[in-house]
Design a protein around this motif. Structure first.
Motif, PDB file in Angstrom:
ATOM      1  N   THR A  28       0.838  -1.291   0.180  1.00  0.00           N
ATOM      2  CA  THR A  28       0.011  -0.118   0.186  1.00  0.00           C
ATOM      3  C   THR A  28       0.876   1.173  -0.075  1.00  0.00           C
ATOM      4  O   THR A  28       1.956   1.144   0.341  1.00  0.00           O
ATOM      5  CB  THR A  28      -0.903  -0.080   1.299  1.00  0.00           C
ATOM      6  N   ASP A  29       0.432   2.411  -0.329  1.00  0.00           N
ATOM      7  CA  ASP A  29       1.053   3.656  -0.545  1.00  0.00           C
ATOM      8  C   ASP A  29       1.885   3.981   0.743  1.00  0.00           C
ATOM      9  O   ASP A  29       2.765   4.449   1.017  1.00  0.00           O
ATOM     10  CB  ASP A  29       0.252   4.851  -0.949  1.00  0.00           C
ATOM     11  N   ASP A  30       1.047   3.806   1.997  1.00  0.00           N
ATOM     12  CA  ASP A  30       1.572   4.048   3.311  1.00  0.00           C
ATOM     13  C   ASP A  30       1.987   2.930   4.215  1.00  0.00           C
ATOM     14  O   ASP A  30       1.862   2.894   5.366  1.00  0.00           O
ATOM     15  CB  ASP A  30       0.376   4.618   4.093  1.00  0.00           C
ATOM     16  N   ALA A  31       2.463   1.736   3.534  1.00  0.00           N
ATOM     17  CA  ALA A  31       2.754   0.603   4.073  1.00  0.00           C
ATOM     18  C   ALA A  31       3.950   0.650   5.113  1.00  0.00           C
ATOM     19  O   ALA A  31       4.961   1.752   4.917  1.00  0.00           O
ATOM     20  CB  ALA A  31       3.351  -0.455   2.946  1.00  0.00           C
ATOM     21  N   TYR A  32       4.129  -0.089   6.133  1.00  0.00           N
ATOM     22  CA  TYR A  32       4.987   0.035   7.230  1.00  0.00           C
ATOM     23  C   TYR A  32       6.012  -0.919   6.930  1.00  0.00           C
ATOM     24  O   TYR A  32       5.651  -2.180   6.641  1.00  0.00           O
ATOM     25  CB  TYR A  32       4.468   0.022   8.805  1.00  0.00           C
ATOM     26  N   PHE A  33       7.375  -0.639   7.229  1.00  0.00           N
ATOM     27  CA  PHE A  33       8.254  -1.963   6.809  1.00  0.00           C
ATOM     28  C   PHE A  33       9.394  -1.732   7.911  1.00  0.00           C
ATOM     29  O   PHE A  33       9.885  -0.569   8.202  1.00  0.00           O
ATOM     30  CB  PHE A  33       9.118  -1.837   5.610  1.00  0.00           C
ATOM     31  N   ARG A  34       9.821  -2.785   8.590  1.00  0.00           N
ATOM     32  CA  ARG A  34      10.829  -2.954   9.519  1.00  0.00           C
ATOM     33  C   ARG A  34      11.716  -3.904   9.514  1.00  0.00           C
ATOM     34  O   ARG A  34      11.116  -5.220   9.202  1.00  0.00           O
ATOM     35  CB  ARG A  34      10.200  -2.668  11.215  1.00  0.00           C
ATOM     36  N   ASP A  35      12.991  -3.825   9.491  1.00  0.00           N
ATOM     37  CA  ASP A  35      14.053  -4.977   9.808  1.00  0.00           C
ATOM     38  C   ASP A  35      15.047  -4.525  10.713  1.00  0.00           C
ATOM     39  O   ASP A  35      14.842  -3.318  11.337  1.00  0.00           O
ATOM     40  CB  ASP A  35      14.598  -5.214   8.282  1.00  0.00           C
ATOM     41  N   PRO A  36      15.954  -5.240  10.931  1.00  0.00           N
ATOM     42  CA  PRO A  36      16.975  -4.879  12.089  1.00  0.00           C
ATOM     43  C   PRO A  36      17.816  -3.454  11.685  1.00  0.00           C
ATOM     44  O   PRO A  36      18.246  -2.994  12.439  1.00  0.00           O
ATOM     45  CB  PRO A  36      17.930  -6.027  11.854  1.00  0.00           C
ATOM     46  N   PHE A  37      17.744  -2.999  10.395  1.00  0.00           N
ATOM     47  CA  PHE A  37      18.710  -1.866   9.730  1.00  0.00           C
ATOM     48  C   PHE A  37      17.271  -0.823   9.680  1.00  0.00           C
ATOM     49  O   PHE A  37      17.961   0.521   9.692  1.00  0.00           O
ATOM     50  CB  PHE A  37      19.479  -2.147   8.866  1.00  0.00           C
ATOM     51  N   ASN A  38      16.292  -0.930   9.449  1.00  0.00           N
ATOM     52  CA  ASN A  38      15.326   0.197   8.914  1.00  0.00           C
ATOM     53  C   ASN A  38      13.884   0.220   9.635  1.00  0.00           C
ATOM     54  O   ASN A  38      13.559  -1.073  10.030  1.00  0.00           O
ATOM     55  CB  ASN A  38      15.160  -0.129   7.445  1.00  0.00           C
ATOM     56  N   GLU A  39      13.277   1.064   9.492  1.00  0.00           N
ATOM     57  CA  GLU A  39      12.116   1.510   9.924  1.00  0.00           C
ATOM     58  C   GLU A  39      11.516   2.481   9.276  1.00  0.00           C
ATOM     59  O   GLU A  39      11.698   3.670   9.492  1.00  0.00           O
ATOM     60  CB  GLU A  39      11.934   1.812  11.431  1.00  0.00           C
ATOM     61  N   VAL A  40      10.550   2.347   8.158  1.00  0.00           N
ATOM     62  CA  VAL A  40      10.191   3.222   7.426  1.00  0.00           C
ATOM     63  C   VAL A  40       8.678   3.130   7.116  1.00  0.00           C
ATOM     64  O   VAL A  40       8.023   2.007   7.326  1.00  0.00           O
ATOM     65  CB  VAL A  40      10.915   3.440   6.042  1.00  0.00           C
ATOM     66  N   ARG A  41       8.108   4.182   6.541  1.00  0.00           N
ATOM     67  CA  ARG A  41       6.711   4.259   6.238  1.00  0.00           C
ATOM     68  C   ARG A  41       6.624   4.657   4.679  1.00  0.00           C
ATOM     69  O   ARG A  41       7.119   5.964   4.396  1.00  0.00           O
ATOM     70  CB  ARG A  41       5.646   4.683   6.906  1.00  0.00           C
ATOM     71  N   GLY A  42       5.922   3.962   3.969  1.00  0.00           N
ATOM     72  CA  GLY A  42       5.511   4.821   2.573  1.00  0.00           C
ATOM     73  C   GLY A  42       6.528   3.972   1.535  1.00  0.00           C
ATOM     74  O   GLY A  42       7.320   3.421   1.671  1.00  0.00           O
ATOM     75  N   LEU A  43       5.832   3.963   0.421  1.00  0.00           N
ATOM     76  CA  LEU A  43       6.363   3.310  -0.972  1.00  0.00           C
ATOM     77  C   LEU A  43       7.833   3.843  -1.361  1.00  0.00           C
ATOM     78  O   LEU A  43       8.794   2.983  -1.494  1.00  0.00           O
ATOM     79  CB  LEU A  43       5.394   3.255  -2.224  1.00  0.00           C
ATOM     80  N   PRO A  44       7.824   5.205  -1.401  1.00  0.00           N
ATOM     81  CA  PRO A  44       9.272   5.768  -1.799  1.00  0.00           C
ATOM     82  C   PRO A  44      10.274   5.034  -0.850  1.00  0.00           C
ATOM     83  O   PRO A  44      11.501   4.693  -1.137  1.00  0.00           O
ATOM     84  CB  PRO A  44       9.267   7.128  -1.668  1.00  0.00           C
ATOM     85  N   ALA A  45      10.039   4.994   0.466  1.00  0.00           N
ATOM     86  CA  ALA A  45      11.151   4.616   1.436  1.00  0.00           C
ATOM     87  C   ALA A  45      11.419   3.057   1.486  1.00  0.00           C
ATOM     88  O   ALA A  45      12.622   2.688   1.531  1.00  0.00           O
ATOM     89  CB  ALA A  45      10.830   5.178   2.872  1.00  0.00           C
ATOM     90  N   ILE A  46      10.423   2.390   1.164  1.00  0.00           N
ATOM     91  CA  ILE A  46      10.598   0.831   0.963  1.00  0.00           C
ATOM     92  C   ILE A  46      11.099   0.695  -0.255  1.00  0.00           C
ATOM     93  O   ILE A  46      12.105  -0.148  -0.261  1.00  0.00           O
ATOM     94  CB  ILE A  46       9.185   0.370   1.029  1.00  0.00           C
ATOM     95  N   ARG A  47      10.925   1.243  -1.431  1.00  0.00           N
ATOM     96  CA  ARG A  47      11.683   1.074  -2.486  1.00  0.00           C
ATOM     97  C   ARG A  47      13.159   1.454  -2.221  1.00  0.00           C
ATOM     98  O   ARG A  47      14.032   0.575  -2.877  1.00  0.00           O
ATOM     99  CB  ARG A  47      10.846   1.950  -3.691  1.00  0.00           C
ATOM    100  N   LYS A  48      13.492   2.629  -1.775  1.00  0.00           N
ATOM    101  CA  LYS A  48      14.681   2.910  -1.631  1.00  0.00           C
ATOM    102  C   LYS A  48      15.559   2.041  -0.878  1.00  0.00           C
ATOM    103  O   LYS A  48      16.909   1.672  -1.227  1.00  0.00           O
ATOM    104  CB  LYS A  48      14.801   4.353  -0.619  1.00  0.00           C
TER     105      LYS A  48
END
Length: 141
Positions: A28-48
């Motif tokens: 989704t456009d506002d998806a939340y993603f987290r792993d041991p190095f990253n915590e981001v929200r939104g497609l541009p940040a996940i794509r990066k």
């Protein structure tokens, strides 16, 4: 396994730099993603994050070993294989981990959290940090 879960599994197992550009078909456009190095929200940040993965690593590949699906939630157990471009590029590395995923009503992922042991799976394999990690582990045991 649901169609959403199967589509997401296929996306990750066939991930390429070109497919990262289509990540909006799966998140989704506002998806939340987290792993041991990253915590981001939104497609541009996940794509990066995943564009960066392809810059830093040779042949990164996810192999999904197991999937548990219930309702709008799925849990994926995976192996991630790659070769580092900057350190021992001839050696294939493997990280074993899992992902907790929640699907939005439209079937795309709104929440994705990866779980894996960065200390043992990655840091311990590096020259200076790895020696320190092994020394600390012995002292703690």
């Amino acid at each position: 396994m649901s169609a959403n879960t199967e589509g997401f599994k296929t996306f990750w197992e066939q991930l390429t730099p070109e497919r990262v550009a289509h990540i909006g078909e799966y998140y989704t456009d506002d998806a939340y993603f987290r792993d041991p190095f990253n915590e981001v929200r939104g497609l541009p940040a996940i794509r990066k994050i995943f564009d960066h993965m392809f810059v830093q690593l040779h042949e990164p590949r996810f192999t999904i070993l197991e999937v548990v699906h219930q309702g709008d939630t799925a849990f994926f157990v995976w192996d991630f294989t790659f070769r580092m471009k900057s350190y021992k590029p001839e050696v294939v590395q493997t990280i074993h981990g899992s992902s907790h995923v929640r699907f939005a009503s439209d079937g795309r992922v709104s929440y994705h959290r990866d779980y894996w042991d960065a200390a043992n799976e990655l840091y311990a394999k590096l020259p200076v940090i790895g020696a320190l990690m092994r020394w600390l582990a012995k002292k703690m045991a």
